[in-house]
Design an enzyme around this catalytic site. Structure first.
Site, PDB file in Angstrom:
ATOM      1  N   LYS A 188       0.829  -1.063   0.068  1.00 37.97           N
ATOM      2  CA  LYS A 188       0.052  -0.130   0.046  1.00 37.97           C
ATOM      3  C   LYS A 188       0.763   1.237  -0.067  1.00 37.97           C
ATOM      4  O   LYS A 188       1.594   1.530   1.027  1.00 37.97           O
ATOM      5  CB  LYS A 188      -0.879   0.006   1.161  1.00 37.97           C
ATOM      6  CG  LYS A 188      -1.373   1.287   1.820  1.00 37.97           C
ATOM      7  CD  LYS A 188      -2.354   1.886   1.017  1.00 37.97           C
ATOM      8  CE  LYS A 188      -2.728   3.209   1.515  1.00 37.97           C
ATOM      9  NZ  LYS A 188      -1.959   4.419   1.216  1.00 37.97           N
ATOM     10  N   GLY A 241       5.930   5.243   9.083  1.00 38.05           N
ATOM     11  CA  GLY A 241       4.967   6.066   9.153  1.00 38.05           C
ATOM     12  C   GLY A 241       4.767   6.869  10.348  1.00 38.05           C
ATOM     13  O   GLY A 241       5.519   6.687  11.354  1.00 38.05           O
ATOM     14  N   SER A 242       3.738   7.328  10.536  1.00 37.38           N
ATOM     15  CA  SER A 242       3.500   7.779  11.736  1.00 37.38           C
ATOM     16  C   SER A 242       3.126   7.217  13.086  1.00 37.38           C
ATOM     17  O   SER A 242       2.485   6.101  12.741  1.00 37.38           O
ATOM     18  CB  SER A 242       2.425   9.158  11.680  1.00 37.38           C
ATOM     19  OG  SER A 242       1.280   8.535  11.631  1.00 37.38           O
ATOM     20  N   THR A 245      -0.648   6.472  13.069  1.00 38.22           N
ATOM     21  CA  THR A 245      -1.168   5.125  12.239  1.00 38.22           C
ATOM     22  C   THR A 245      -0.488   3.847  12.734  1.00 38.22           C
ATOM     23  O   THR A 245      -1.321   2.796  13.044  1.00 38.22           O
ATOM     24  CB  THR A 245      -0.635   5.317  10.959  1.00 38.22           C
ATOM     25  OG1 THR A 245      -1.234   6.413  10.370  1.00 38.22           O
ATOM     26  CG2 THR A 245      -1.010   4.156   9.886  1.00 38.22           C
ATOM     27  N   GLY A 246       0.665   4.011  13.415  1.00 38.27           N
ATOM     28  CA  GLY A 246       1.298   2.845  14.165  1.00 38.27           C
ATOM     29  C   GLY A 246       0.400   2.151  15.232  1.00 38.27           C
ATOM     30  O   GLY A 246      -0.044   0.959  15.344  1.00 38.27           O
ATOM     31  N   GLU A 264       7.982   1.268  12.090  1.00 37.07           N
ATOM     32  CA  GLU A 264       9.170   2.375  11.885  1.00 37.07           C
ATOM     33  C   GLU A 264       8.442   3.658  12.052  1.00 37.07           C
ATOM     34  O   GLU A 264       7.825   3.924  11.131  1.00 37.07           O
ATOM     35  CB  GLU A 264      10.050   1.838  10.555  1.00 37.07           C
ATOM     36  CG  GLU A 264      11.397   2.467  10.791  1.00 37.07           C
ATOM     37  CD  GLU A 264      11.400   3.860  10.368  1.00 37.07           C
ATOM     38  OE1 GLU A 264      11.065   5.006  11.168  1.00 37.07           O
ATOM     39  OE2 GLU A 264      12.127   4.239   9.162  1.00 37.07           O
ATOM     40  N   CYS A 299      13.185   9.886   7.826  1.00 37.68           N
ATOM     41  CA  CYS A 299      12.950   9.405   9.095  1.00 37.68           C
ATOM     42  C   CYS A 299      14.055   9.674  10.144  1.00 37.68           C
ATOM     43  O   CYS A 299      13.826   9.832  11.337  1.00 37.68           O
ATOM     44  CB  CYS A 299      12.614   8.039   9.220  1.00 37.68           C
ATOM     45  SG  CYS A 299      11.739   7.182   7.628  1.00 37.68           S
ATOM     46  N   GLU A 398       8.146  15.132  15.955  1.00 35.50           N
ATOM     47  CA  GLU A 398       8.965  15.159  14.683  1.00 35.50           C
ATOM     48  C   GLU A 398       8.127  16.201  13.690  1.00 35.50           C
ATOM     49  O   GLU A 398       6.744  16.211  13.526  1.00 35.50           O
ATOM     50  CB  GLU A 398       8.499  13.750  13.984  1.00 35.50           C
ATOM     51  CG  GLU A 398       9.469  13.577  12.635  1.00 35.50           C
ATOM     52  CD  GLU A 398       9.289  11.814  12.164  1.00 35.50           C
ATOM     53  OE1 GLU A 398       8.156  11.626  12.285  1.00 35.50           O
ATOM     54  OE2 GLU A 398      10.340  11.546  12.109  1.00 35.50           O
TER      55      GLU A 398
HETATM   56  P1  ADP Z   1       3.001  10.340   7.250  1.00 34.01           P
HETATM   57  O1  ADP Z   1       2.326  11.351   8.396  1.00 34.01           O
HETATM   58  O2  ADP Z   1       4.270  10.456   7.081  1.00 34.01           O
HETATM   59  O3  ADP Z   1       2.032  10.792   5.838  1.00 34.01           O
HETATM   60  P2  ADP Z   1       1.270   8.198   7.752  1.00 34.01           P
HETATM   61  O4  ADP Z   1       1.265   7.243   8.692  1.00 34.01           O
HETATM   62  O5  ADP Z   1      -0.065   8.984   7.820  1.00 34.01           O
HETATM   63  O6  ADP Z   1       2.426   9.041   7.964  1.00 34.01           O
HETATM   64  O7  ADP Z   1       1.102   7.476   6.536  1.00 34.01           O
HETATM   65  C1  ADP Z   1       1.961   6.484   6.028  1.00 34.01           C
HETATM   66  C2  ADP Z   1       1.504   5.380   5.507  1.00 34.01           C
HETATM   67  O8  ADP Z   1       0.293   4.663   6.346  1.00 34.01           O
HETATM   68  C3  ADP Z   1       0.800   5.754   4.219  1.00 34.01           C
HETATM   69  O9  ADP Z   1       0.763   4.738   3.273  1.00 34.01           O
HETATM   70  C4  ADP Z   1      -0.800   5.880   4.747  1.00 34.01           C
HETATM   71  O10 ADP Z   1      -1.720   6.100   3.357  1.00 34.01           O
HETATM   72  C5  ADP Z   1      -0.752   4.890   5.638  1.00 34.01           C
HETATM   73  N1  ADP Z   1      -2.020   5.093   6.502  1.00 34.01           N
HETATM   74  C6  ADP Z   1      -2.565   6.205   6.926  1.00 34.01           C
HETATM   75  N2  ADP Z   1      -3.561   6.073   7.794  1.00 34.01           N
HETATM   76  C7  ADP Z   1      -3.824   4.830   7.964  1.00 34.01           C
HETATM   77  C8  ADP Z   1      -4.403   3.684   8.649  1.00 34.01           C
HETATM   78  N3  ADP Z   1      -5.554   4.490   9.447  1.00 34.01           N
HETATM   79  N4  ADP Z   1      -4.436   2.432   8.536  1.00 34.01           N
HETATM   80  C9  ADP Z   1      -3.275   2.032   7.895  1.00 34.01           C
HETATM   81  N5  ADP Z   1      -2.757   2.780   7.060  1.00 34.01           N
HETATM   82  C10 ADP Z   1      -2.738   4.214   7.023  1.00 34.01           C
END
Ligand code: ADP
Length: 494
Positions: A188, A241-242, A245-246, A264, A299, A398
């Site tokens: 994804k 990612g963030s 979301t983690g 990560e 990162c 961050e």
């Molecule tokens: P950033 O703030 O760096 O954009 P995100 O965590 O939002 O970090 O995004 C990193 C990845 O996680 C992207 O591919 C994003 O589409 C995906 N993402 C965002 N929200 C969700 C969620 N609720 N569940 C799963 N994946 C997500």
């Protein structure tokens, strides 16, 4: 870099993207698309499918089937290796085209993108392809009369959710070891960086990767990513990612099939400069690059600079001079030092951090503003905020932008206290000629990687992973296989 080729590639129309599910190019189940806007000038580049939960589940089912019938994991290791090496060659052969496509999508300066994206991805895929037939199981040192064999088996279906800052580099950190291990994958991409990943996934099919082994579903994280995190067909989620979301991914795992989740989650990495740094000019230059390249969207960016007080003012002066000399602008101009910020939302977030620091009375030593707005793109000056307190938001959270927080310190102990005083623990650096101090600092800093007298550049042979709220598990190196290979014991009575 061939600028004529760059000019040609940047003006090519970009075809609309499609999901890649079970080896086929597919639209979203409801037919809707998502606009892809280039951060270079704010214009519409193309569209990709606005993926649905059904799309994610269809891809997971295709990956499940491809895993269970052994079309990939059942191949001889040498056969898998040959396909992955061919894939790496194809990525390398098309590197410039892929890099430009990626830059038009995410804004990274081309000088960095070419190396860090297709070429790095090809190198990573090759590294893991070459490792395929060098991983052995174990014979356990049991008492006579028994034989304990430890097999290593692919874990199954991997859901890889990746970010937009280095989609290919980070994507390959997951895809390389997952595919080499014999897993199948649903990838994804981030909303604002799908195109180069779709392109390399097409090349994977061309290289002979069997259909269903690598599936790509584009769309929103909250829909496609969330569906993958809940999918019963997915055995492991690997994510960069963030933190927000983690946490959602962990909750989704708990609510569904307890799939393993490797995270990560970025950092607030301290870059610590002692007065006895070997070369202060070099330290200032590398420190500036360590936060400002790719507009700070890295990162491991060294986003907190801790400087020993005796050299603080002189060091900040050098750093500001480097920041000011950095050319910010068109990422497809090879002389650009920092390209576009990935999205308007990210740019606004960066500016908000600076404004807050300004209101708190911190010194904006340079930068702090949006520039080149007339281009329609999203650009920001390299920014140095001095006189920051360890508890300031700009020193704790961050930013993910070209914003450096500078803090003075007096002693090694104080440096450690500040360095370890955030929720993160991804990267760090120490600049000193004192060998004992360097080793002491490496031990005492809570981080996955501690650089000494440099920043960044660690190659594929060493692991990268966070501690504390920077995550768990490791990308890169042979240790990355741990996420994709299960141990199975055979206990045999002789
Ligand atoms: P950033 O703030 O760096 O954009 P995100 O965590 O939002 O970090 O995004 C990193 C990845 O996680 C992207 O591919 C994003 O589409 C995906 N993402 C965002 N929200 C969700 C969620 N609720 N569940 C799963 N994946 C997500």
């Amino acid at each position: 870099m061939n600028t004529a080729e760059l000019t040609r590639l940047r003006s090519q129309p970009v075809k609309a993207g499609s999901h890649i599910i079970d080896g086929e190019l597919r639209a979203a189940s409801h037919g809707k698309v998502m606009d892809i806007v280039s951060p270079i000038d704010g214009t519409l580049l193309t569209t990709v499918p606005r993926g649905t939960a059904d799309d994610a589940n269809a891809a997971a089912a295709a990956a499940r089937k491809a895993f269970d019938d052994g079309r990939w994991s059942g191949l001889a290791p040498a056969a898998r290796k040959k396909i992955l090496l061919k894939w790496a060659d194809l990525i390398e052969a098309n590197a410039m085209e892929i890099a430009v496509l990626g830059v038009r999508d995410n804004g990274t300066e081309i000088g960095m993108a070419l190396k860090a994206e297709p070429l790095s991805a090809a190198g990573t895929i090759r590294y893991y392809a070459e490792a395929i037939d060098k991983i052995y199981g174990e014979i356990a040192p049991t008492a006579p009369g028994n034989l304990g064999l430890v097999h290593k088996e692919p874990v199954g279906v991997v859901g890889a959710i990746v970010p937009w800052n280095f989609p290919l580099m980070i994507g390959a950190w997951k895809l390389g070891p997952a595919l080499a291990a014999g897993c199948t994958v649903v990838l994804k991409p981030a909303e604002t960086a799908s195109l180069s990943l779709l392109r390399i996934a097409e090349l994977a099919l061309e290289a002979g990767l069997p259909k269903g082994v690598l599936n790509v579903v584009t769309g929103e994280g909250a829909i496609v990513g969330a569906a993958l995190a809940e999918a019963a067909d997915v055995d492991v989620i690997v994510f960069t990612g963030s933190g927000t979301t983690g946490r959602r991914l962990l909750q989704a795992s708990a609510k569904s099939n307890l799939k393993r989740v490797y995270l990560e989650l970025g950092g607030k990495s301290p870059n610590i400069v002692f007065a006895d740094a070997p070369d202060i000019d070099e330290a200032a230059k590398v420190s500036a690059q360590g936060i400002f390249r790719n507009s700070g969207q890295v990162c491991i960016a060294g986003s907190r600079l801790l400087v020993e007080r005796s050299i603080h003012d002189a060091f900040v002066e050098k750093l500001v001079a480097t920041a000011k000399s950095m050319k910010v602008g068109d990422p497809l101009d090879p002389s650009t030092g920092a390209g576009a910020v990935n999205s308007l939302g990210q740019l606004e977030q960066n500016l908000q951090f600076v404004e807050e620091a300004r209101l708190a009375g911190r010194t904006i030593a340079t930068g702090g503003k949006r520039i080149l707005a007339e281009s329609g793109g999203y650009y920001m000056e390299p920014t140095v905020v001095a006189g920051v307190e360890p508890s300031d938001r700009v020193a704790q959270e961050e930013v993910f932008g070209p914003v450096l927080a500078v803090l003075p310190f007096d002693t090694e102990d104080e440096a450690i206290e500040i360095a370890n005083g955030t929720n993160f623990g991804l990267a760090a650096a120490v600049w000193t000629q004192n060998l004992s101090r360097a080793h002491r600092m490496v031990k005492r800093i809570k981080a996955g990687v501690v650089h000494v007298n440099t920043y960044g550049g660690a190659d594929s042979t060493v692991p990268l992973g966070g501690v504390k709220q920077s995550g768990n598990g490791h990308d890169k190196s042979l240790h990355a296989f741990d996420k994709y290979l299960d141990l199975k014991t055979a206990w045999i009575k002789l």
